[in-house]
Design an enzyme around this catalytic site. Sequence first.
Site, short mmCIF file in Angstrom:
data_model
loop_
_atom_site.label_atom_id
_atom_site.label_comp_id
_atom_site.label_asym_id
_atom_site.label_seq_id
_atom_site.Cartn_x
_atom_site.Cartn_y
_atom_site.Cartn_z
N ASP A 15 4.08 6.37 -6.94
CA ASP A 15 3.28 5.15 -7.08
C ASP A 15 2.36 5.01 -5.87
OD1 ASP A 15 2.86 2.30 -8.23
OD2 ASP A 15 3.41 1.94 -6.13
N ASP A 114 -2.23 4.38 -11.43
CA ASP A 114 -1.71 4.55 -10.07
C ASP A 114 -0.25 5.00 -10.04
OD1 ASP A 114 -0.60 2.24 -11.05
OD2 ASP A 114 -0.97 1.03 -9.27
N GLU A 115 0.26 5.48 -11.17
CA GLU A 115 1.67 5.89 -11.21
C GLU A 115 1.83 7.11 -12.11
OE1 GLU A 115 5.85 3.56 -12.12
OE2 GLU A 115 4.14 2.45 -11.32
#
Length: 418
Positions: A15, A114-115
């Site tokens: 993350d 974003d992960e």
Amino acid sequence: MDYSHYPRNDVLCIDMRSFYASVEAMKLGEDPMKVMLAVVGDPNRPGSIVLAASPTLKKRYGVSNVSRYFELPNDPNIIVVPAHMVDYLRVSIEITKLLHDYAPPEAIHQYSIDEVWVTVNGLQKLFGDRREIAQKIQKDILDRFGITSSIGIGDNKFLAKVVMDLHAKKTGIAECRYEDVPEKLWPTPVQNVWGIGNRMMKNLHRMGIVTLGQIANYKLEHLQKRFGVMGEQLYWHAWGIDLSPVFGDFTKQEQKGFGHGIALLRDYNKEEIAYCILDLCEEACRRARTAGKAGRTIQLGISYSRDTAGGFSRSRSVDIPTNVTMDMYEICMKLFNEFYDGKSMIRHVNVGLTKLYDKEDADIQLDLFEDRTKKNDIGYVMDSIRAKFGSTAILRASSYTDAGITLERSKKIGGHYA
């Protein structure tokens, strides 16, 4: 629990911390972990949401991703910037390219911008054990992009994700094996566990269940009886068991429906909302046509403004699968006129086209009382013009009214300005 029957993999869940804010900080030459920076959807609107806040801003003032622009403290050291979705997508793609240096494409599962999950089975001789690989990836992301990341390591995706959420965001890297579940996960309040939403939390609380450990020690048959398949999944997750695949082409997933929704920038009345619904139907049907699909079930969801609250969500099936905009619009307006309370202002609308068929199969079901060929052709001609000259090259007249939404949406990516 005997874990010997369950697969053990080396899964990382990565993350990017305060991703949007970190990208903006790097663009300004600031340290993402020290600067006080807020990314706002639209700084011209006081009620616009704060999409991301830097770690320092979160810690000092408690700003979160549900805060509003007008709620930001009056501190001259706070930097406010508008969202630039194109930049975030570009950086996300570059980070994913970096991960290809460590694992093959089939081992990388992009969960969000974003992960990402990365399975690193069998890479010990190249990069070391799974913790060493996590450390190398974390350092690479920081060195190349200036972005700090948190990494959870687990025997499966669930363990990697949950230990990342609960522990790695504080320590940088955290690991959870099957055997660590009672110590590391069971004390966790259910509302803090990935996959348990607000409604499920309330249901569990009514049963006297407040921690993940209590789910694990609840009778499986009782959870199944109360929640069905979800109850079974809750039970096995509470024991750290997740059988979802860790390898595969995660970009190809069966499309179950085509939908579009919008949170309106102002309250809409009964007359104006028809234009908005038409624009949303146009986009949903365009996507269906592009995919070669048609749907039999049409859904409309309406949420009223804060002053009145409430709303409704209803669906209706048609005899012949369709991807014709005006077919979908006609059903949506019937649903609206049937269930709308007649007076409330409207702030959120969504439409959906589900129960999909391949277009070829749908075409077999002919309507003897209507020439559907012309209606179909209009949509495909409009799609081809837009594909060649841009999404706003040809629009319905209603899109140019004050109530139309297509022109404004064309400037955005993911609901925010590019």
